[in-house]
Scaffold this motif. Structure first.
Motif, PDB file in Angstrom:
ATOM      1  N   UNK A   1      88.089  72.991  44.363  1.00 61.26           N
ATOM      2  CA  UNK A   1      88.824  71.718  44.453  1.00 61.26           C
ATOM      3  C   UNK A   1      90.122  71.955  45.218  1.00 61.26           C
ATOM      4  N   UNK A   2      90.507  70.982  46.047  1.00 61.67           N
ATOM      5  CA  UNK A   2      91.828  71.080  46.680  1.00 61.67           C
ATOM      6  C   UNK A   2      92.908  70.895  45.620  1.00 61.67           C
ATOM      7  N   UNK A   3      92.674  69.991  44.694  1.00 61.31           N
ATOM      8  CA  UNK A   3      93.624  69.812  43.593  1.00 61.31           C
ATOM      9  C   UNK A   3      92.885  69.340  42.354  1.00 61.31           C
ATOM     10  N   UNK A   4      93.258  69.908  41.229  1.00 59.24           N
ATOM     11  CA  UNK A   4      92.783  69.421  39.932  1.00 59.24           C
ATOM     12  C   UNK A   4      93.996  68.830  39.211  1.00 59.24           C
ATOM     13  N   UNK A   5      93.825  67.616  38.730  1.00 58.07           N
ATOM     14  CA  UNK A   5      94.913  66.936  38.016  1.00 58.07           C
ATOM     15  C   UNK A   5      94.517  66.865  36.546  1.00 58.07           C
ATOM     16  N   UNK A   6      95.325  67.420  35.696  1.00 58.66           N
ATOM     17  CA  UNK A   6      95.041  67.345  34.260  1.00 58.66           C
ATOM     18  C   UNK A   6      95.874  66.199  33.695  1.00 58.66           C
ATOM     19  N   UNK A   7      95.176  65.178  33.213  1.00 55.60           N
ATOM     20  CA  UNK A   7      95.845  63.961  32.718  1.00 55.60           C
ATOM     21  C   UNK A   7      95.616  62.821  33.682  1.00 55.60           C
ATOM     22  N   UNK A   8      95.051  61.731  33.176  1.00 49.52           N
ATOM     23  CA  UNK A   8      94.812  60.552  34.017  1.00 49.52           C
ATOM     24  C   UNK A   8      95.524  59.346  33.435  1.00 49.52           C
ATOM     25  N   UNK A   9      96.739  59.584  32.952  1.00 50.49           N
ATOM     26  CA  UNK A   9      97.635  58.479  32.630  1.00 50.49           C
ATOM     27  C   UNK A   9      98.185  57.934  33.939  1.00 50.49           C
ATOM     28  N   UNK A  10      99.266  57.176  33.855  1.00 55.24           N
ATOM     29  CA  UNK A  10      99.735  56.554  35.100  1.00 55.24           C
ATOM     30  C   UNK A  10     100.167  57.587  36.137  1.00 55.24           C
ATOM     31  N   UNK A  11     100.749  58.713  35.696  1.00 55.33           N
ATOM     32  CA  UNK A  11     101.173  59.720  36.679  1.00 55.33           C
ATOM     33  C   UNK A  11      99.966  60.357  37.356  1.00 55.33           C
ATOM     34  N   UNK A  12      98.973  60.756  36.549  1.00 49.36           N
ATOM     35  CA  UNK A  12      97.793  61.403  37.120  1.00 49.36           C
ATOM     36  C   UNK A  12      97.076  60.496  38.104  1.00 49.36           C
ATOM     37  N   UNK A  13      96.938  59.211  37.761  1.00 43.32           N
ATOM     38  CA  UNK A  13      96.250  58.271  38.659  1.00 43.32           C
ATOM     39  C   UNK A  13      97.026  58.104  39.959  1.00 43.32           C
ATOM     40  N   UNK A  14      98.330  57.971  39.816  1.00 43.91           N
ATOM     41  CA  UNK A  14      99.167  57.739  40.995  1.00 43.91           C
ATOM     42  C   UNK A  14      99.152  58.968  41.921  1.00 43.91           C
ATOM     43  N   UNK A  15      99.184  60.150  41.319  1.00 44.81           N
ATOM     44  CA  UNK A  15      99.139  61.383  42.121  1.00 44.81           C
ATOM     45  C   UNK A  15      97.785  61.489  42.826  1.00 44.81           C
TER      46      UNK A  15
END
Ligand code: FAD
Length: 268
Positions: free
Chosen positions: A39-53
């Motif tokens: 993966x180029x990036x894995x985001x842990x957390x899909x609250x508003x910050x994770x979605x926006x990122x």
């Protein structure tokens, strides 16, 4: 108002995202881990910050990404959980997740979902509406999120070409290789939800932390003690009274509860 307006808004979103889609050239070179693209990036957390990122990365054509959230779909973040206040505290015109795209603003969504001009009539954003907006945001942008999956461990790893990556273990047992890791874990990620030992020692049906799901109906007719007198304490005291608690007492260490929101000047 309603679904026809939302359908039109969603078409506008797609058009505006397309019209502002620079850069258009793919520039990320796939890097392999054990023969498969990391993966180029894995985001842990899909609250508003994770979605926006996730959206910001995709706009910059970093598209081989994934967000994971341990909550089931629709329960991410705090808004459908322990944020018990009826409205957000931040001002209604404080934008953010839209990244400057007008059709993606809360205002655009609210007017399409609830009726033209309804945003102008709002004083503060209803908490549930903000939650619904974030669900819509995720859906309309097609953000790659896997729900019901926790990240449980992070270790250094090596890509097939000798470059560095991070190996993230998920609650499913899978290990994902990612070139970059974003921890968008909110307040959950800052440490342990804590309560004093003498409170923890009480039977579980006699005490709760505000971060938990609380059955306020059980407090009807009861005397309730709230430790703390900040914003969450006030919210929970109010909800207990709304559910028929006979008395609610707030305790704080300082001589007087704070009545000044010290960050207020920051939010305009
Ligand atoms: C009562 C209350 C009221 C608030 N009011 C406001 C307000 O009015 N305006 C404002 O701007 N802010 C407010 N906040 C702050 C608010 O928490 C943040 O603005 C917002 O929730 C931050 O979003 P986030 O995505 O960073 O974190 P969160 O919304 O907390 O999301 C984090 C996500 O990470 C997930 N997660 C955590 N650990 C893992 C893991 N190991 N693996 C997988 N997933 C994981 C969680 O399930 C969660 O969905 C308030 C906070 C509280 C508690």
């Amino acid at each position: 108002m309603g679904s026809a307006d939302l359908t039109a808004l969603e078409a506008r979103v797609r058009r505006e995202v397309e019209m502002t889609a620079h850069p258009r050239t793919e520039w990320m070179v796939p890097r392999l881990y054990r023969g498969k693209p990391a993966l180029d990036a894995l985001i842990v957390g899909a609250g508003q910050s994770g979605l926006c990122i996730a959206f910001a990365l995709m706009r910059d054509r970093v598209r081989n990404i994934l967000a994971v959230d341990r909550a089931p779909e629709g329960r991410e973040g705090i808004w459908a959980g322990f944020a018990r206040m009826p409205t957000l505290r931040s001002p209604k015109d404080q934008t953010g997740p839209d990244l400057g795209i007008p059709s993606l603003t809360f205002e655009a969504w609210y007017d399409a979902a609830c009726g033209a001009g309804r945003f102008a009539a709002l004083n503060m954003i209803p908490t549930g509406a903000w939650h619904d907006y974030l669900q819509w945001y995720r859906r309309v942008l097609g953000l790659p999120v896997r729900n019901g999956v926790s990240a449980t461990a992070i270790a250094p790893g090596e890509l097939d070409d000798g470059g560095r990556c991070l190996l993230v273990t998920l609650s499913t047992g899978e290990v994902l290789a990612a070139r970059k890791l974003v921890l968008a874990t909110g307040q959950d990620g800052t440490g342990e939800w804590w309560m004093p030992d003498f409170v923890r020692a009480l039977p579980a049906d006699r005490r709760a932390h505000t971060c938990e799901a609380i059955d306020f109906e059980r407090l009807r007719g009861r005397a309730v003690a709230v430790l703390g007198a900040g914003a969450s304490a006030m919210d929970n005291a109010a909800v207990a009274l709304e559910h028929g608690a006979a008395e609610v007492h707030l305790f704080c260490r300082r001589a007087e509860p704070s009545v000044v929101q010290r960050y207020r000047w920051l939010s305009g």
